[in-house]
Design a protein around this motif. Structure first.
Motif, PDB file in Angstrom:
ATOM      1  N   GLU A  37      -0.867  49.472  45.183  1.00  0.00           N
ATOM      2  CA  GLU A  37       0.520  49.075  44.929  1.00  0.00           C
ATOM      3  C   GLU A  37       1.550  50.066  45.466  1.00  0.00           C
ATOM      4  OE1 GLU A  37       0.758  48.406  40.700  1.00  0.00           O
ATOM      5  OE2 GLU A  37       0.389  46.267  40.988  1.00  0.00           O
ATOM      6  N   PRO A  38       1.560  50.365  46.760  1.00  0.00           N
ATOM      7  CA  PRO A  38       2.668  51.164  47.298  1.00  0.00           C
ATOM      8  C   PRO A  38       3.997  50.423  47.228  1.00  0.00           C
ATOM      9  CG  PRO A  38       1.314  50.273  49.071  1.00  0.00           C
ATOM     10  CD  PRO A  38       0.606  49.960  47.802  1.00  0.00           C
ATOM     11  N   PHE A  39       3.941  49.101  47.242  1.00  0.00           N
ATOM     12  CA  PHE A  39       5.112  48.249  47.009  1.00  0.00           C
ATOM     13  C   PHE A  39       4.616  46.949  46.392  1.00  0.00           C
ATOM     14  CE2 PHE A  39       3.711  47.848  51.415  1.00  0.00           C
ATOM     15  CZ  PHE A  39       3.419  46.501  51.499  1.00  0.00           C
ATOM     16  N   GLN A  40       5.540  46.189  45.829  1.00  0.00           N
ATOM     17  CA  GLN A  40       5.192  44.955  45.144  1.00  0.00           C
ATOM     18  C   GLN A  40       6.033  43.813  45.687  1.00  0.00           C
ATOM     19  OE1 GLN A  40       5.774  45.707  40.990  1.00  0.00           O
ATOM     20  NE2 GLN A  40       4.167  47.259  40.876  1.00  0.00           N
ATOM     21  N   ILE A  41       5.700  42.613  45.254  1.00  0.00           N
ATOM     22  CA  ILE A  41       6.484  41.445  45.635  1.00  0.00           C
ATOM     23  C   ILE A  41       7.898  41.589  45.068  1.00  0.00           C
ATOM     24  CG2 ILE A  41       6.690  38.944  45.370  1.00  0.00           C
ATOM     25  CD1 ILE A  41       3.661  38.788  45.324  1.00  0.00           C
ATOM     26  N   ASN A  42       8.904  41.243  45.892  1.00  0.00           N
ATOM     27  CA  ASN A  42      10.345  41.356  45.597  1.00  0.00           C
ATOM     28  C   ASN A  42      10.876  42.760  45.840  1.00  0.00           C
ATOM     29  OD1 ASN A  42      10.705  38.635  44.884  1.00  0.00           O
ATOM     30  ND2 ASN A  42      10.067  39.028  42.769  1.00  0.00           N
ATOM     31  N   ASP A  43      10.024  43.704  46.229  1.00  0.00           N
ATOM     32  CA  ASP A  43      10.539  45.003  46.662  1.00  0.00           C
ATOM     33  C   ASP A  43      11.199  44.862  48.036  1.00  0.00           C
ATOM     34  OD1 ASP A  43      10.118  46.778  44.594  1.00  0.00           O
ATOM     35  OD2 ASP A  43       8.072  47.257  45.197  1.00  0.00           O
ATOM     36  N   GLN A  44      12.172  45.724  48.303  1.00  0.00           N
ATOM     37  CA  GLN A  44      12.831  45.756  49.612  1.00  0.00           C
ATOM     38  C   GLN A  44      12.317  46.972  50.366  1.00  0.00           C
ATOM     39  OE1 GLN A  44      17.066  45.553  48.826  1.00  0.00           O
ATOM     40  NE2 GLN A  44      16.987  43.337  48.537  1.00  0.00           N
ATOM     41  N   ILE A  45      11.725  46.725  51.538  1.00  0.00           N
ATOM     42  CA  ILE A  45      11.057  47.783  52.279  1.00  0.00           C
ATOM     43  C   ILE A  45      11.619  47.858  53.696  1.00  0.00           C
ATOM     44  CG2 ILE A  45       8.947  47.492  50.924  1.00  0.00           C
ATOM     45  CD1 ILE A  45       7.711  46.091  53.362  1.00  0.00           C
ATOM     46  N   VAL A  46      11.362  49.002  54.329  1.00  0.00           N
ATOM     47  CA  VAL A  46      11.709  49.219  55.731  1.00  0.00           C
ATOM     48  C   VAL A  46      10.433  49.663  56.438  1.00  0.00           C
ATOM     49  CG1 VAL A  46      13.142  50.472  57.366  1.00  0.00           C
ATOM     50  CG2 VAL A  46      14.055  49.907  55.109  1.00  0.00           C
ATOM     51  N   PHE A  47      10.037  48.908  57.466  1.00  0.00           N
ATOM     52  CA  PHE A  47       8.840  49.249  58.237  1.00  0.00           C
ATOM     53  C   PHE A  47       9.189  49.170  59.715  1.00  0.00           C
ATOM     54  CE2 PHE A  47       4.998  47.815  60.523  1.00  0.00           C
ATOM     55  CZ  PHE A  47       4.201  48.929  60.304  1.00  0.00           C
ATOM     56  N   LYS A  48       9.195  50.332  60.354  1.00  0.00           N
ATOM     57  CA  LYS A  48       9.577  50.433  61.759  1.00  0.00           C
ATOM     58  C   LYS A  48      10.950  49.798  61.953  1.00  0.00           C
ATOM     59  CE  LYS A  48       4.856  50.825  63.528  1.00  0.00           C
ATOM     60  NZ  LYS A  48       3.808  50.279  64.413  1.00  0.00           N
ATOM     61  N   GLY A  49      11.038  48.732  62.771  1.00  0.00           N
ATOM     62  CA  GLY A  49      12.336  48.111  63.004  1.00  0.00           C
ATOM     63  C   GLY A  49      12.635  46.943  62.090  1.00  0.00           C
ATOM     64  N   PHE A  50      11.805  46.733  61.063  1.00  0.00           N
ATOM     65  CA  PHE A  50      11.969  45.580  60.177  1.00  0.00           C
ATOM     66  C   PHE A  50      12.401  46.040  58.787  1.00  0.00           C
ATOM     67  CE2 PHE A  50       8.367  44.614  63.086  1.00  0.00           C
ATOM     68  CZ  PHE A  50       9.022  43.679  63.878  1.00  0.00           C
ATOM     69  N   GLU A  51      13.287  45.260  58.179  1.00  0.00           N
ATOM     70  CA  GLU A  51      13.765  45.552  56.827  1.00  0.00           C
ATOM     71  C   GLU A  51      14.021  44.242  56.114  1.00  0.00           C
ATOM     72  OE1 GLU A  51      17.305  48.033  54.467  1.00  0.00           O
ATOM     73  OE2 GLU A  51      17.143  48.084  56.661  1.00  0.00           O
ATOM     74  N   GLY A  52      13.532  44.155  54.880  1.00  0.00           N
ATOM     75  CA  GLY A  52      13.735  42.929  54.128  1.00  0.00           C
ATOM     76  C   GLY A  52      13.039  42.977  52.786  1.00  0.00           C
ATOM     77  N   THR A  53      12.927  41.803  52.153  1.00  0.00           N
ATOM     78  CA  THR A  53      12.333  41.659  50.828  1.00  0.00           C
ATOM     79  C   THR A  53      10.922  41.119  50.953  1.00  0.00           C
ATOM     80  OG1 THR A  53      14.524  41.186  49.914  1.00  0.00           O
ATOM     81  CG2 THR A  53      12.630  40.630  48.554  1.00  0.00           C
TER      82      THR A  53
ATOM     83  N   LYS B  47      11.028  38.793  54.092  1.00  0.00           N
ATOM     84  CA  LYS B  47      12.188  38.002  54.504  1.00  0.00           C
ATOM     85  C   LYS B  47      13.336  38.954  54.789  1.00  0.00           C
ATOM     86  CE  LYS B  47      15.305  34.293  53.008  1.00  0.00           C
ATOM     87  NZ  LYS B  47      15.652  33.358  51.903  1.00  0.00           N
ATOM     88  N   THR B  48      13.836  38.938  56.017  1.00  0.00           N
ATOM     89  CA  THR B  48      14.916  39.839  56.396  1.00  0.00           C
ATOM     90  C   THR B  48      16.219  39.397  55.753  1.00  0.00           C
ATOM     91  OG1 THR B  48      15.402  38.571  58.404  1.00  0.00           O
ATOM     92  CG2 THR B  48      13.786  40.347  58.584  1.00  0.00           C
ATOM     93  N   TYR B  49      17.217  40.293  55.793  1.00  0.00           N
ATOM     94  CA  TYR B  49      18.489  40.004  55.146  1.00  0.00           C
ATOM     95  C   TYR B  49      19.291  38.930  55.875  1.00  0.00           C
ATOM     96  CZ  TYR B  49      17.267  44.412  52.947  1.00  0.00           C
ATOM     97  OH  TYR B  49      16.603  45.419  52.275  1.00  0.00           O
ATOM     98  N   ASP B  50      18.943  38.661  57.127  1.00  0.00           N
ATOM     99  CA  ASP B  50      19.630  37.605  57.865  1.00  0.00           C
ATOM    100  C   ASP B  50      18.818  36.314  57.903  1.00  0.00           C
ATOM    101  OD1 ASP B  50      17.636  38.587  59.437  1.00  0.00           O
ATOM    102  OD2 ASP B  50      18.851  38.830  61.245  1.00  0.00           O
ATOM    103  N   GLY B  51      17.856  36.165  56.980  1.00  0.00           N
ATOM    104  CA  GLY B  51      17.164  34.898  56.800  1.00  0.00           C
ATOM    105  C   GLY B  51      16.024  34.629  57.751  1.00  0.00           C
ATOM    106  N   ARG B  52      15.338  35.661  58.236  1.00  0.00           N
ATOM    107  CA  ARG B  52      14.177  35.482  59.089  1.00  0.00           C
ATOM    108  C   ARG B  52      12.915  35.947  58.365  1.00  0.00           C
ATOM    109  NH1 ARG B  52      15.587  38.605  64.434  1.00  0.00           N
ATOM    110  NH2 ARG B  52      16.411  40.064  62.884  1.00  0.00           N
ATOM    111  N   ARG B  53      11.778  35.384  58.770  1.00  0.00           N
ATOM    112  CA  ARG B  53      10.494  35.742  58.164  1.00  0.00           C
ATOM    113  C   ARG B  53       9.702  36.607  59.139  1.00  0.00           C
ATOM    114  NH1 ARG B  53       7.045  31.052  55.606  1.00  0.00           N
ATOM    115  NH2 ARG B  53       8.630  31.411  53.993  1.00  0.00           N
ATOM    116  N   ILE B  54       9.189  37.724  58.623  1.00  0.00           N
ATOM    117  CA  ILE B  54       8.396  38.661  59.419  1.00  0.00           C
ATOM    118  C   ILE B  54       6.999  38.753  58.803  1.00  0.00           C
ATOM    119  CG2 ILE B  54       8.251  40.966  60.383  1.00  0.00           C
ATOM    120  CD1 ILE B  54      10.662  39.464  61.370  1.00  0.00           C
ATOM    121  N   VAL B  55       5.976  38.564  59.615  1.00  0.00           N
ATOM    122  CA  VAL B  55       4.580  38.676  59.170  1.00  0.00           C
ATOM    123  C   VAL B  55       4.013  39.963  59.758  1.00  0.00           C
ATOM    124  CG1 VAL B  55       2.313  37.596  59.142  1.00  0.00           C
ATOM    125  CG2 VAL B  55       4.375  36.173  59.082  1.00  0.00           C
TER     126      VAL B  55
END
Length: 333
Positions: A125-141, A153-161
């Motif tokens: 559990e380094p992070f959990q669901i609904n946490d906001q994380i930053v990984f390289k160039g990606f940031e979101g929930t 899910k990024t703050y501008d409404g995109r999905r990152i896998v």
């Protein structure tokens, strides 16, 4: 030719008879496998239901549920194969599984690596669901943590896998790991303003805003004597630490400080300025550090008056014009 057709027809009839003889076993095997699939799904739901009230066991329940479901389906597959092929023994199944496992391991190495990394992420559990994380160039929930990948899910409404192996072996910033979060911003004030008074005004603004926590207390620090201003850094804490709250707090703090310093108290908030010194390299004193206009000479009495950009341009045009006249005169002669 007729003999070949008869042989083919005879073999087809034997295969059809063998299939008809195995048909009851095949139907029974399919029924047994379907039952085990449903049992595995039920076990998965039961484990998640038992651990849903415990925050730190939620991910563990998810992992155990998926493993129990996979094990149950695998057992059902073995039983179904033994029903269809009665001569197939358990040792043969284990041997077949071992050989197949090695082949599958080489073929799907990346998938298995992501699967193991996903299980470790769910357990540690380094992070959990609904946490906001930053990984390289990606940031979101974080929307979902699967055994193969993590979906944000990024703050501008995109999905990152993101593959779990990438998340497990690289640095990840979790912005919502703690209840409070500190923000900071640098403000430049003029050299002619009273620094202590300016810092006091900034602190008054921070303490007067509801979005700024009083404990931990905010602080105001002089950070740098820059080229055009004295850089003062303000730091304050907010709660909760989510992205929307951080943006709202930053907007209110910066707007209030600008109003307090510039509008109400007339404190200078300078923009960057540049000073250009022109040096005429045709002077007789060129290279003489005590007389040249470039830089700061040793004796101020010998400093020539600086010239404006317009004057320098006009002088250059005049010199160029005289040079052209001289060239034309030579060509004429």
């Amino acid at each position: 030719m007729k003999a070949d057709i008869s042989v083919f027809w005879h073999k087809a009839q034997e295969m059809l008879k063998g299939l008809m003889a195995l048909l009851p076993n095949i139907i029974l095997a399919l029924i047994v496998f379907t039952i085990f699939v449903h049992i595995g799904s039920a076990i998965k739901r039961l484990v998640k239901h038992l651990t849903r009230h415990y925050r730190y066991a939620r991910n563990l329940g998810m992992v155990l549920g998926r493993l129990a479901q996979g094990t149950t389906v695998l057992v059902g597959l073995f039983i179904s194969l033994s029903i269809v092929i009665p001569s197939l023994k358990a040792g043969d199944l284990v041997q077949l599984l071992g050989i197949s496992g090695v082949a599958i391991g080489f073929a799907f190495r990346d998938i298995l690596q992501n699967f193991l990394a996903g299980i470790l992420i769910l357990l540690t559990e380094p992070f959990q669901i609904n946490d906001q994380i930053v990984f390289k160039g990606f940031e979101g929930t974080v929307e979902n943590i699967q055994t193969r990948a993590t979906i944000i899910k990024t703050y501008d409404g995109r999905r990152i896998v993101i593959p779990n192996s990438e998340l497990f072996t690289n640095a990840v910033t979790v912005n919502t790991a703690f209840e409070n979060r500190r923000l900071e911003y640098d403000i430049g004030v003029g050299y002619g303003d009273d620094i202590e008074w300016t810092k006091q005004l900034m602190m008054e603004v921070l303490l007067s805003l509801d979005v700024v926590l009083k404990n931990p207390a905010p602080d105001v620090l002089v950070m740098e004597l820059a080229e055009s201003a004295v850089k003062i850094r303000i730091r304050w804490w907010i709660k909760p630490p989510r992205r929307s709250d951080a943006l709202d707090a930053r907007d209110k703090v910066i707007s209030a400080i600008k109003q307090k310093l510039y509008v109400e108290n007339g404190i200078d908030l300078p923009y960057p300025t540049t000073q250009i010194l022109f040096h005429d390299q045709t002077e007789a004193t060129d290279g003489d550090r005590s007389s040249q206009r470039e830089g700061w000479p040793a004796e101020k009495a010998h400093i020539s008056k600086s010239i404006s950009i317009g004057h320098a341009q006009r002088k250059f045009i005049e010199v160029q014009h005289d040079h052209n006249k001289l060239v034309n005169r030579k060509n004429y002669l």
